[in-house]
Motif scaffolding. Structure first.
Motif, PDB file in Angstrom:
ATOM      1  N   ASN A  45      -3.373  -2.691   3.854  1.00  0.00           N
ATOM      2  CA  ASN A  45      -4.309  -1.663   3.380  1.00  0.00           C
ATOM      3  C   ASN A  45      -5.752  -1.923   3.820  1.00  0.00           C
ATOM      4  O   ASN A  45      -6.691  -1.655   3.069  1.00  0.00           O
ATOM      5  CB  ASN A  45      -4.254  -1.566   1.854  1.00  0.00           C
TER       6      ASN A  45
ATOM      7  N   ARG B 189      -9.184  -1.312   5.152  1.00  0.00           N
ATOM      8  CA  ARG B 189     -10.062  -0.154   5.346  1.00  0.00           C
ATOM      9  C   ARG B 189     -11.487  -0.660   5.506  1.00  0.00           C
ATOM     10  O   ARG B 189     -11.956  -1.488   4.723  1.00  0.00           O
ATOM     11  CB  ARG B 189      -9.960   0.803   4.163  1.00  0.00           C
TER      12      ARG B 189
ATOM     13  N   GLY C  81      -8.509  -3.952   1.051  1.00  0.00           N
ATOM     14  CA  GLY C  81      -7.430  -4.563   1.805  1.00  0.00           C
ATOM     15  C   GLY C  81      -7.831  -5.915   2.387  1.00  0.00           C
ATOM     16  O   GLY C  81      -8.898  -6.455   2.102  1.00  0.00           O
TER      17      GLY C  81
ATOM     18  N   THR D 236      -9.315   3.418   8.671  1.00  0.00           N
ATOM     19  CA  THR D 236      -8.106   2.853   8.079  1.00  0.00           C
ATOM     20  C   THR D 236      -7.306   2.230   9.213  1.00  0.00           C
ATOM     21  O   THR D 236      -6.787   2.932  10.086  1.00  0.00           O
ATOM     22  CB  THR D 236      -7.267   3.931   7.373  1.00  0.00           C
TER      23      THR D 236
END
Length: 239
Positions: A82, A84, A44, A14
């Motif tokens: 976001n 990942r 993301g 992440t």
């Protein structure tokens, strides 16, 4: 027990959303000296910034993107939201076990002690240390981008000097991981050519489980999978 396919390794990453010195959120810039590394974007959006023999480039990252880069490509992840990634690493995860040099400014790369002092996270504040380390690496990366081929060549030389003491251990990991996996495939081909299928009876299922907490890596929070783990056959189901 078996190793991950091809003697590789995987990590669930992440990416940090902390802004850097240039205002862009993301991870630390760094380079690998003997390992190819691949990214599979899970969710993301973001960018992969790279610097190498072909100069500077930016590659967009969206779910489903698969990108990889060879040793010598300096890389930095930028998180647009976001982001990942499943990271696939050559040489049994060596990129997270020594084969990585952060792009600190030159004054932090003069010797191993100075580099380790800048790269090591303090146990009482790992998040703060990871953020400071990331900013320092981005600062050096921005200098590399503006310094041209000579600056990159000097960074490569400093990076090679920094990892010299670890090379025997790297060789051992390579020998026991990808080299062993490749050799085993050759042996299996020889057995099949001779009509021998005994290795098929030795096949086993291995399941890896990620740790419950994520560590602070160079690029983000890491869920690092162990290299070996026996499968509990009592809990197995067939389909």
């Amino acid at each position: 027990m078996t190793t991950f396919p091809g003697g590789t390794a995987v990590t669930d990453l992440t990416v940090y959303d902390w802004p850097g010195p240039d205002g862009l959120p993301g991870g630390s810039a760094h380079v690998h000296l003997v390992c190819t590394e691949g990214y599979v974007v899970l969710e993301g959006r973001g960018w992969l910034q790279t610097l190498g023999a072909d100069g500077f480039a930016e590659t967009p990252l969206t779910p489903g993107t698969v990108a990889w880069f060879a040793p010598g490509v300096v890389h930095r992840l930028v998180n647009d939201g976001n982001l990942r990634i499943l990271v696939v690493m050559q040489n049994a995860g060596l990129p997270e076990a020594g084969d990585a040099v952060l792009t600190f400014p030159p004054e932090h790369l003069t010797d191993g002690a100075r580099y380790r002092a800048s790269a090591t996270l303090q146990a009482d504040d790992p998040a703060g240390g990871a953020r400071r380390r990331k900013d320092l690496a981005v600062d050096g990366f921005l200098r590399l981008r503006s310094g041209g081929p000579q600056a990159l060549a000097e960074f490569y030389a400093r990076a090679a000097a920094l990892v010299g003491d670890g090379l025997p251990g790297w060789r051992e990991r390579w020998r026991d991981g990808p080299l062993a996996a490749t050799t085993a495939t050759g042996d299996q081909l020889d057995h099949l050519a001779a009509g021998d299928v005994h290795h098929l009876h030795d096949g086993r299922l291995t399941v890896l489980t990620a740790p419950p907490t994520r560590g602070y890596g160079m690029c983000g929070r890491l869920a690092t999978f162990p290299q070996h783990q026996e499968f509990d056959r009592q809990n197995a189901t067939s389909t």
